[in-house]
Design an enzyme around this catalytic site. Sequence first.
Site, PDB file in Angstrom:
ATOM      1  N   HIS A 153       0.850  -1.183   0.059  1.00  0.00           N
ATOM      2  CA  HIS A 153       0.113  -0.002  -0.015  1.00  0.00           C
ATOM      3  C   HIS A 153       0.841   1.234   0.134  1.00  0.00           C
ATOM      4  O   HIS A 153       2.262   1.273   0.564  1.00  0.00           O
ATOM      5  CB  HIS A 153      -1.016  -0.098   1.170  1.00  0.00           C
ATOM      6  CG  HIS A 153      -2.268   0.805   0.984  1.00  0.00           C
ATOM      7  ND1 HIS A 153      -1.920   2.221   1.313  1.00  0.00           N
ATOM      8  CD2 HIS A 153      -3.232   0.774   0.610  1.00  0.00           C
ATOM      9  CE1 HIS A 153      -3.263   2.835   1.186  1.00  0.00           C
ATOM     10  NE2 HIS A 153      -4.098   1.887   0.759  1.00  0.00           N
ATOM     11  N   ASP A 186      -7.951  -5.125  -0.381  1.00  0.00           N
ATOM     12  CA  ASP A 186      -8.595  -5.910  -1.524  1.00  0.00           C
ATOM     13  C   ASP A 186      -8.184  -7.515  -1.198  1.00  0.00           C
ATOM     14  O   ASP A 186      -9.000  -8.130  -1.893  1.00  0.00           O
ATOM     15  CB  ASP A 186      -8.027  -5.612  -2.597  1.00  0.00           C
ATOM     16  CG  ASP A 186      -8.531  -4.174  -3.377  1.00  0.00           C
ATOM     17  OD1 ASP A 186      -9.521  -4.023  -3.021  1.00  0.00           O
ATOM     18  OD2 ASP A 186      -7.888  -3.461  -4.058  1.00  0.00           O
TER      19      ASP A 186
HETATM   20  N1  ACO Z   1       4.010  -7.970  -4.448  1.00  0.00           N
HETATM   21  C1  ACO Z   1       4.988  -7.820  -4.592  1.00  0.00           C
HETATM   22  N2  ACO Z   1       5.992  -6.890  -4.510  1.00  0.00           N
HETATM   23  C2  ACO Z   1       5.271  -5.557  -4.051  1.00  0.00           C
HETATM   24  C3  ACO Z   1       4.037  -5.545  -3.920  1.00  0.00           C
HETATM   25  C4  ACO Z   1       3.184  -6.646  -4.202  1.00  0.00           C
HETATM   26  N3  ACO Z   1       1.957  -6.685  -4.206  1.00  0.00           N
HETATM   27  N4  ACO Z   1       3.701  -4.370  -3.722  1.00  0.00           N
HETATM   28  C5  ACO Z   1       4.953  -3.618  -3.750  1.00  0.00           C
HETATM   29  N5  ACO Z   1       5.895  -4.367  -3.855  1.00  0.00           N
HETATM   30  C6  ACO Z   1       7.366  -4.215  -4.091  1.00  0.00           C
HETATM   31  C7  ACO Z   1       7.766  -3.444  -5.108  1.00  0.00           C
HETATM   32  O1  ACO Z   1       7.787  -4.504  -6.233  1.00  0.00           O
HETATM   33  C8  ACO Z   1       8.840  -2.763  -5.002  1.00  0.00           C
HETATM   34  O2  ACO Z   1       9.800  -3.301  -4.785  1.00  0.00           O
HETATM   35  P1  ACO Z   1      11.387  -2.967  -5.021  1.00  0.00           P
HETATM   36  O3  ACO Z   1      11.590  -1.600  -4.015  1.00  0.00           O
HETATM   37  O4  ACO Z   1      12.404  -4.051  -4.983  1.00  0.00           O
HETATM   38  O5  ACO Z   1      11.160  -2.740  -6.638  1.00  0.00           O
HETATM   39  C9  ACO Z   1       8.524  -2.211  -3.537  1.00  0.00           C
HETATM   40  O6  ACO Z   1       7.485  -3.041  -2.910  1.00  0.00           O
HETATM   41  C10 ACO Z   1       7.725  -0.907  -3.426  1.00  0.00           C
HETATM   42  O7  ACO Z   1       6.458  -1.058  -4.151  1.00  0.00           O
HETATM   43  P2  ACO Z   1       5.910   0.265  -5.133  1.00  0.00           P
HETATM   44  O8  ACO Z   1       4.980  -0.726  -6.245  1.00  0.00           O
HETATM   45  O9  ACO Z   1       6.944   0.897  -5.722  1.00  0.00           O
HETATM   46  O10 ACO Z   1       5.125   0.901  -4.094  1.00  0.00           O
HETATM   47  P3  ACO Z   1       3.965   2.001  -4.733  1.00  0.00           P
HETATM   48  O11 ACO Z   1       3.318   2.523  -3.171  1.00  0.00           O
HETATM   49  O12 ACO Z   1       4.045   2.799  -5.619  1.00  0.00           O
HETATM   50  O13 ACO Z   1       2.366   0.977  -4.906  1.00  0.00           O
HETATM   51  C11 ACO Z   1       0.745  -0.508  -4.614  1.00  0.00           C
HETATM   52  C12 ACO Z   1       1.466   0.726  -3.978  1.00  0.00           C
HETATM   53  C13 ACO Z   1       0.385   0.013  -6.170  1.00  0.00           C
HETATM   54  C14 ACO Z   1      -0.601  -0.699  -3.993  1.00  0.00           C
HETATM   55  C15 ACO Z   1       1.611  -1.755  -4.624  1.00  0.00           C
HETATM   56  O14 ACO Z   1       1.924  -2.275  -3.471  1.00  0.00           O
HETATM   57  C16 ACO Z   1       1.048  -3.030  -5.428  1.00  0.00           C
HETATM   58  O15 ACO Z   1       1.282  -2.826  -6.714  1.00  0.00           O
HETATM   59  N6  ACO Z   1       0.025  -3.845  -4.753  1.00  0.00           N
HETATM   60  C17 ACO Z   1      -0.653  -4.863  -5.473  1.00  0.00           C
HETATM   61  C18 ACO Z   1      -1.890  -4.265  -6.239  1.00  0.00           C
HETATM   62  C19 ACO Z   1      -2.773  -4.034  -5.059  1.00  0.00           C
HETATM   63  O16 ACO Z   1      -3.002  -5.133  -4.263  1.00  0.00           O
HETATM   64  N7  ACO Z   1      -3.599  -2.980  -5.176  1.00  0.00           N
HETATM   65  C20 ACO Z   1      -4.453  -2.427  -4.244  1.00  0.00           C
HETATM   66  C21 ACO Z   1      -4.128  -1.555  -3.215  1.00  0.00           C
HETATM   67  S1  ACO Z   1      -5.301  -0.978  -2.133  1.00  0.00           S
HETATM   68  C22 ACO Z   1      -6.385  -0.308  -3.233  1.00  0.00           C
HETATM   69  O17 ACO Z   1      -6.170   0.791  -3.971  1.00  0.00           O
HETATM   70  C23 ACO Z   1      -7.668  -0.282  -2.628  1.00  0.00           C
END
Ligand code: ACO
Length: 381
Positions: free
Chosen positions: A267, A318
């Site tokens: 998140h 979610d």
């Molecule tokens: N699975 C695996 N790795 C993840 C996940 C995940 N679900 N989420 C984040 N990471 C990792 C990224 O790969 C990144 O790793 P790195 O630094 O080694 O490259 C690090 O954690 C940071 O992740 P970002 O994507 O840059 O974080 P950001 O704040 O931009 O994204 C987000 C947040 C989009 C929610 C992300 O965690 C994600 O894509 N989650 C999966 C989708 C999801 O569940 N979305 C619902 C969110 S809640 C809502 O909107 C209602």
Amino acid sequence: MADSAPAPVKSRGLEGVVALDTELSYINGQEGELLYRGYDIKDLAKNASFEEVAYLLWNGNLPNQQQLDELTAQLQAERALPNEVLDHLRHHTPKDANSMSALRTATSMLADFDADTESHDREANYRNAIRLTAKMPTIVAAFDRIRKGLEPVAPKGEGSMAYDFLYMLNGEAPGERAEAIMDAALVLHAEHGLNASTFTCRVIGSTLSDMYSAVTGAIGALKGPLHGGANIKVMETLLDIQQSGKTPAAYVREKLDAKEKIMGFGHRVYKTYDPRAIILRDMLEGLSDEKNDRYWYETSRTMMEEVHDAKGLYPNVDFFSASVYYLLGIERDLYTPIFAISRITGWTAHLLEQWEDNRLIRPRAEYVGPRGETVGPIAGR
Ligand code: ACO
């Protein structure tokens, strides 16, 4: 002469940027705390109905009995769709349309059947908020029935929105337990600060466009798998694990080793448990016992531990909602539309707040492209 303009702030994905003030919700991402207008989400999920939360978000205080009855009656009275929108769903929406696209288009159409759409006084905007909130569940249920070759079910016009939604979806009165779970799920999804869809909504609202345009844009933002669309992906993952015959732990490790994201985790704001996920986790456990099917709960628990050990990530809203809806027998691609029929209250409350003290939302981009190019004859390109 010294440049008096403030130094531009750059943040990829606007992370950490505070774009505006709001009185609607408070999120403490370190402690895993969420308040709607000062009320803890745990308290609201247990003790307030979706209609009470809608009133709270729009008006700033919980309703008394008379105010609640009035709002409930208004929502019931506004639930039916204009025939033209129903006809569109019947005759012009492909049976295999994306559920969020269908919802987005039908919601957009509603604008043309609301005499208050172009008005900008607060009373008219409040009426629009009620109409949108009342009608979105009807769109989702009608879309689902029509694509299955069934007649849409007219709203019952009584009971809670959770009740009427399940009634219109299934054509029969839901049990008390299903209604209560749906109602709590709607409470949990109603509002969440300046998330991507709410930000979209406020950006559109800030141009002084209308509520329907802003909400249509917000539905488009919510559809994405990095936002609300994740709940559908979560269920796909769980079903994939079941079919693969792999242990949930091995499945998760394989995906993470391949640098794939596990949907429903991570998140932008929470760096600990999302409080909504904990409530939904407990709801899932209770429902699993009632249905005598603990597979989804146990699989989710193992995934949660594995993702946390490997990446230090926590489940978001979610993650557990997907299995809750699955056990309620709801079609998988309706999970994100259900998110929308709740979040509409937050979106519209943000618009009311935006328009109390509007300023155009317009950030800047840093230009990193070339300069000094000249236009040569087309034959030479
Ligand atoms: N699975 C695996 N790795 C993840 C996940 C995940 N679900 N989420 C984040 N990471 C990792 C990224 O790969 C990144 O790793 P790195 O630094 O080694 O490259 C690090 O954690 C940071 O992740 P970002 O994507 O840059 O974080 P950001 O704040 O931009 O994204 C987000 C947040 C989009 C929610 C992300 O965690 C994600 O894509 N989650 C999966 C989708 C999801 O569940 N979305 C619902 C969110 S809640 C809502 O909107 C209602």
